[in-house]
Design a protein around this motif. Sequence first.
Motif, PDB file in Angstrom:
ATOM      1  N   VAL A   9       0.832  -1.207   0.000  1.00 49.05           N
ATOM      2  CA  VAL A   9       0.000   0.000   0.000  1.00 49.05           C
ATOM      3  C   VAL A   9       0.866   1.258   0.000  1.00 49.05           C
ATOM      4  O   VAL A   9       0.596   2.227  -0.714  1.00 49.05           O
ATOM      5  CB  VAL A   9      -0.948  -0.026   1.210  1.00 49.05           C
ATOM      6  CG1 VAL A   9      -1.770   1.227   1.252  1.00 49.05           C
ATOM      7  CG2 VAL A   9      -1.855  -1.219   1.132  1.00 49.05           C
ATOM      8  N   HIS A  10       1.971   1.217   0.762  1.00 50.81           N
ATOM      9  CA  HIS A  10       2.911   2.347   0.720  1.00 50.81           C
ATOM     10  C   HIS A  10       3.486   2.511  -0.675  1.00 50.81           C
ATOM     11  O   HIS A  10       3.708   3.626  -1.147  1.00 50.81           O
ATOM     12  CB  HIS A  10       4.042   2.117   1.719  1.00 50.81           C
ATOM     13  CG  HIS A  10       3.593   2.180   3.135  1.00 50.81           C
ATOM     14  ND1 HIS A  10       4.400   1.840   4.188  1.00 50.81           N
ATOM     15  CD2 HIS A  10       2.396   2.525   3.659  1.00 50.81           C
ATOM     16  CE1 HIS A  10       3.722   1.985   5.307  1.00 50.81           C
ATOM     17  NE2 HIS A  10       2.504   2.392   5.025  1.00 50.81           N
ATOM     18  N   SER A  11       3.719   1.397  -1.326  1.00 47.69           N
ATOM     19  CA  SER A  11       4.248   1.439  -2.682  1.00 47.69           C
ATOM     20  C   SER A  11       3.290   2.176  -3.615  1.00 47.69           C
ATOM     21  O   SER A  11       3.714   3.026  -4.410  1.00 47.69           O
ATOM     22  CB  SER A  11       4.451   0.005  -3.137  1.00 47.69           C
ATOM     23  OG  SER A  11       5.426  -0.088  -4.088  1.00 47.69           O
ATOM     24  N   VAL A  12       2.005   1.874  -3.481  1.00 50.79           N
ATOM     25  CA  VAL A  12       1.007   2.568  -4.315  1.00 50.79           C
ATOM     26  C   VAL A  12       1.020   4.059  -4.020  1.00 50.79           C
ATOM     27  O   VAL A  12       0.985   4.887  -4.941  1.00 50.79           O
ATOM     28  CB  VAL A  12      -0.385   1.973  -4.058  1.00 50.79           C
ATOM     29  CG1 VAL A  12      -1.429   2.794  -4.756  1.00 50.79           C
ATOM     30  CG2 VAL A  12      -0.461   0.559  -4.546  1.00 50.79           C
ATOM     31  N   LEU A  13       1.107   4.415  -2.733  1.00 46.18           N
ATOM     32  CA  LEU A  13       1.071   5.844  -2.394  1.00 46.18           C
ATOM     33  C   LEU A  13       2.292   6.564  -2.950  1.00 46.18           C
ATOM     34  O   LEU A  13       2.187   7.687  -3.460  1.00 46.18           O
ATOM     35  CB  LEU A  13       0.965   6.013  -0.881  1.00 46.18           C
ATOM     36  CG  LEU A  13      -0.350   5.465  -0.319  1.00 46.18           C
ATOM     37  CD1 LEU A  13      -0.389   5.642   1.171  1.00 46.18           C
ATOM     38  CD2 LEU A  13      -1.530   6.158  -0.941  1.00 46.18           C
ATOM     39  N   LEU A  48      -3.080  13.052 -14.298  1.00 43.80           N
ATOM     40  CA  LEU A  48      -3.580  13.056 -12.920  1.00 43.80           C
ATOM     41  C   LEU A  48      -4.867  12.254 -12.802  1.00 43.80           C
ATOM     42  O   LEU A  48      -5.016  11.445 -11.887  1.00 43.80           O
ATOM     43  CB  LEU A  48      -3.841  14.489 -12.463  1.00 43.80           C
ATOM     44  CG  LEU A  48      -2.672  15.204 -11.827  1.00 43.80           C
ATOM     45  CD1 LEU A  48      -3.140  16.520 -11.267  1.00 43.80           C
ATOM     46  CD2 LEU A  48      -2.108  14.363 -10.720  1.00 43.80           C
ATOM     47  N   ILE A  49      -5.802  12.475 -13.737  1.00 41.66           N
ATOM     48  CA  ILE A  49      -7.105  11.826 -13.596  1.00 41.66           C
ATOM     49  C   ILE A  49      -6.993  10.334 -13.836  1.00 41.66           C
ATOM     50  O   ILE A  49      -7.450   9.515 -13.035  1.00 41.66           O
ATOM     51  CB  ILE A  49      -8.120  12.464 -14.564  1.00 41.66           C
ATOM     52  CG1 ILE A  49      -8.408  13.897 -14.140  1.00 41.66           C
ATOM     53  CG2 ILE A  49      -9.404  11.673 -14.578  1.00 41.66           C
ATOM     54  CD1 ILE A  49      -9.273  14.638 -15.097  1.00 41.66           C
ATOM     55  N   VAL A  50      -6.338   9.958 -14.958  1.00 41.81           N
ATOM     56  CA  VAL A  50      -6.337   8.557 -15.340  1.00 41.81           C
ATOM     57  C   VAL A  50      -5.389   7.747 -14.469  1.00 41.81           C
ATOM     58  O   VAL A  50      -5.777   6.724 -13.899  1.00 41.81           O
ATOM     59  CB  VAL A  50      -5.973   8.412 -16.830  1.00 41.81           C
ATOM     60  CG1 VAL A  50      -5.788   6.958 -17.179  1.00 41.81           C
ATOM     61  CG2 VAL A  50      -7.053   9.001 -17.676  1.00 41.81           C
ATOM     62  N   TYR A  51      -4.133   8.226 -14.323  1.00 43.25           N
ATOM     63  CA  TYR A  51      -3.168   7.421 -13.557  1.00 43.25           C
ATOM     64  C   TYR A  51      -3.377   7.582 -12.066  1.00 43.25           C
ATOM     65  O   TYR A  51      -3.728   6.645 -11.364  1.00 43.25           O
ATOM     66  CB  TYR A  51      -1.744   7.823 -13.925  1.00 43.25           C
ATOM     67  CG  TYR A  51      -1.237   7.066 -15.110  1.00 43.25           C
ATOM     68  CD1 TYR A  51      -0.931   5.731 -14.982  1.00 43.25           C
ATOM     69  CD2 TYR A  51      -1.068   7.668 -16.326  1.00 43.25           C
ATOM     70  CE1 TYR A  51      -0.468   5.028 -16.047  1.00 43.25           C
ATOM     71  CE2 TYR A  51      -0.614   6.971 -17.410  1.00 43.25           C
ATOM     72  CZ  TYR A  51      -0.310   5.655 -17.256  1.00 43.25           C
ATOM     73  OH  TYR A  51       0.146   4.958 -18.321  1.00 43.25           O
ATOM     74  N   ALA A  52      -3.151   8.820 -11.560  1.00 49.20           N
ATOM     75  CA  ALA A  52      -3.210   9.007 -10.108  1.00 49.20           C
ATOM     76  C   ALA A  52      -4.617   8.782  -9.582  1.00 49.20           C
ATOM     77  O   ALA A  52      -4.795   8.428  -8.426  1.00 49.20           O
ATOM     78  CB  ALA A  52      -2.718  10.397  -9.764  1.00 49.20           C
ATOM     79  N   VAL A  69      -6.504   3.872  -7.874  1.00 50.26           N
ATOM     80  CA  VAL A  69      -7.640   3.384  -7.087  1.00 50.26           C
ATOM     81  C   VAL A  69      -7.895   1.917  -7.392  1.00 50.26           C
ATOM     82  O   VAL A  69      -8.188   1.121  -6.494  1.00 50.26           O
ATOM     83  CB  VAL A  69      -8.884   4.250  -7.360  1.00 50.26           C
ATOM     84  CG1 VAL A  69     -10.129   3.587  -6.850  1.00 50.26           C
ATOM     85  CG2 VAL A  69      -8.726   5.579  -6.684  1.00 50.26           C
ATOM     86  N   LEU A  70      -7.712   1.551  -8.662  1.00 50.53           N
ATOM     87  CA  LEU A  70      -7.885   0.146  -9.033  1.00 50.53           C
ATOM     88  C   LEU A  70      -6.866  -0.732  -8.308  1.00 50.53           C
ATOM     89  O   LEU A  70      -7.213  -1.782  -7.735  1.00 50.53           O
ATOM     90  CB  LEU A  70      -7.710   0.021 -10.541  1.00 50.53           C
ATOM     91  CG  LEU A  70      -8.345  -1.157 -11.250  1.00 50.53           C
ATOM     92  CD1 LEU A  70      -9.823  -1.104 -11.046  1.00 50.53           C
ATOM     93  CD2 LEU A  70      -8.022  -1.092 -12.711  1.00 50.53           C
ATOM     94  N   PHE A  71      -5.597  -0.278  -8.282  1.00 53.87           N
ATOM     95  CA  PHE A  71      -4.562  -1.039  -7.567  1.00 53.87           C
ATOM     96  C   PHE A  71      -4.902  -1.159  -6.084  1.00 53.87           C
ATOM     97  O   PHE A  71      -4.837  -2.248  -5.505  1.00 53.87           O
ATOM     98  CB  PHE A  71      -3.206  -0.335  -7.714  1.00 53.87           C
ATOM     99  CG  PHE A  71      -2.456  -0.722  -8.945  1.00 53.87           C
ATOM    100  CD1 PHE A  71      -1.974  -2.010  -9.086  1.00 53.87           C
ATOM    101  CD2 PHE A  71      -2.220   0.185  -9.944  1.00 53.87           C
ATOM    102  CE1 PHE A  71      -1.272  -2.360 -10.210  1.00 53.87           C
ATOM    103  CE2 PHE A  71      -1.531  -0.173 -11.080  1.00 53.87           C
ATOM    104  CZ  PHE A  71      -1.059  -1.444 -11.208  1.00 53.87           C
ATOM    105  N   LEU A  72      -5.272  -0.034  -5.469  1.00 53.68           N
ATOM    106  CA  LEU A  72      -5.589  -0.066  -4.042  1.00 53.68           C
ATOM    107  C   LEU A  72      -6.767  -0.981  -3.766  1.00 53.68           C
ATOM    108  O   LEU A  72      -6.775  -1.733  -2.784  1.00 53.68           O
ATOM    109  CB  LEU A  72      -5.926   1.350  -3.557  1.00 53.68           C
ATOM    110  CG  LEU A  72      -4.767   2.174  -3.068  1.00 53.68           C
ATOM    111  CD1 LEU A  72      -5.261   3.509  -2.587  1.00 53.68           C
ATOM    112  CD2 LEU A  72      -4.078   1.466  -1.930  1.00 53.68           C
TER     113      LEU A  72
END
Lengths: 109, 153
Positions: B16-20, B46-50, B55-58
């Motif tokens: 989860v830290h990795s995603v952040l 920003l919209i698509v990736y971040a 959100v999908l990964f998390l």
Amino acid sequence: MPINYYIFLSLALFCIGVAGVLTRRNAIIIFMCVELMLNAVNLLLVAFSKMHQHALAAGNPGAGIDGQIFVFFIMVVAAAEVSVGLAIIVMMYRNTHSTDVNFLNRLKH
Amino acid sequence: MALVGAILVVISKNPVHSVLWLIVVFMAISGHYILLNAQFLAIVNLIVYAGAIMVLFLFVFMLMNLNADTEPQKNKWLKIAGVVAGGSLLLVFVAALKNADMKNQLAVMNKGEIGLIHNLGMALFQDYVVPFEISSVLFLSAMVGVVVIGKKD
């Protein structure tokens, strides 16, 4: 800003992504490192498009716009790739209860 | 900032830290896009990736209930070999490009209009209509594929 700085920044990001893919074994983190590499290439494409525009700006106001269109398409493909990849990972997790890519060895049996 | 974030993505134990940290990297890259006056790409990044992809990964992480304890262990030598391989790739690239003759090529900052939505849209829908439609078909097939894969069998 000289184009060299952007080239070396993208190279460093790309190589960190490569090292991440090689060292980590969690499948989701490998996917994130692939995203990192795609973003390094995107940054380099945008920098080159601005360089091209600067070089050809005299007679051709739209020079360099192709690079940004390519970045847009790379983002599209990356989004589709991530969705399919995460679905595959979820299915793999359902079968093996782990995201370790080493378990995929058993695919060959 | 992008480099520190990228290194932390790779070395942090907790996924989860990795995603952040990856979100931090994407923010930094969007900042570079804004500096290069590619505003459309900055916002889309920003919209698509971040936004969407992270959100999908998390969501997948939460679904699988992963944490640092379940991180698969692996051989230390393999890890060192991976880092050495990545570092030598970087070394080769730097050595190859160090003497390249582009000292006077500038990536112009803060001006130029090709990154604005108007010009990108004109190019996208006039010169690149066919790839645009093909990418929409690609999205449709990806959606169908995800549903088929994710379906309980």
